[in-house]
Design a protein around this motif. Structure first.
Motif, mmCIF file in Angstrom:
data_model
loop_
_atom_site.group_PDB
_atom_site.id
_atom_site.type_symbol
_atom_site.label_atom_id
_atom_site.label_comp_id
_atom_site.label_asym_id
_atom_site.label_seq_id
_atom_site.Cartn_x
_atom_site.Cartn_y
_atom_site.Cartn_z
ATOM 1 N N LEU A 1 30.322 52.563 25.549
ATOM 2 C CA LEU A 1 31.497 51.745 25.260
ATOM 3 C C LEU A 1 31.955 51.882 23.809
ATOM 4 O O LEU A 1 33.092 51.553 23.481
ATOM 5 N N PHE B 1 33.852 48.655 33.885
ATOM 6 C CA PHE B 1 34.905 48.532 32.881
ATOM 7 C C PHE B 1 36.230 48.755 33.597
ATOM 8 O O PHE B 1 36.528 49.857 34.039
ATOM 9 N N TYR C 1 40.330 48.857 33.581
ATOM 10 C CA TYR C 1 41.385 49.126 32.611
ATOM 11 C C TYR C 1 42.742 49.186 33.312
ATOM 12 O O TYR C 1 42.816 49.249 34.539
ATOM 13 N N VAL D 1 31.905 40.735 29.830
ATOM 14 C CA VAL D 1 30.900 41.554 30.515
ATOM 15 C C VAL D 1 29.542 41.225 29.898
ATOM 16 O O VAL D 1 29.394 41.202 28.680
ATOM 17 N N LEU E 1 36.404 42.203 27.264
ATOM 18 C CA LEU E 1 36.093 43.628 27.347
ATOM 19 C C LEU E 1 36.825 44.321 28.488
ATOM 20 O O LEU E 1 37.382 45.397 28.311
ATOM 21 N N SER E 2 36.833 43.722 29.650
ATOM 22 C CA SER E 2 37.351 44.375 30.842
ATOM 23 C C SER E 2 38.661 43.722 31.270
ATOM 24 O O SER E 2 38.823 42.492 31.189
#
Length: 92
Positions: free
Chosen positions: A7, A19, A21, A68, A83-84
């Motif tokens: 990451l 992950f 996006y 996460v 993060l995600s």
């Protein structure tokens, strides 16, 4: 699915996390601003500076994020906020 160490956030963990996006085109969400900016750039009536990158269309970006959690190599639970991607939309 990616390894936590991949990451690029400095965590030492072999765990694999999901992950999520955003991707995709936002051309249908173009506003009058986007259309005008694109036209002015094509006509060279405005020009970006040498270090600038002007984009004349909205981009697909996260509008809501998920944290996460994972365990590092020292058996400590770590949580990375925002993060995600949880939701995406055309921004701009």
């Amino acid at each position: 699915m990616v390894k936590v160490r991949d990451l690029g956030l400095g965590f030492n963990s072999d765990e694999i996390v999901l992950f999520k996006y955003c991707s995709g085109s936002c051309h249908r969400a173009r506003s009058n601003y986007d259309l005008t900016l694109g036209s002015l750039l094509r006509q060279q009536l405005i020009a970006p500076g040498p270090q600038e990158r002007v984009v004349s269309h909205p981009c697909c970006r996260p509008t809501r994020y998920e944290a996460v959690s994972f365990m590092d190599v020292e058996n400590t639970w770590q949580t990375v906020e925002k993060l995600s991607a949880a939701e995406c939309s055309c921004i701009g």
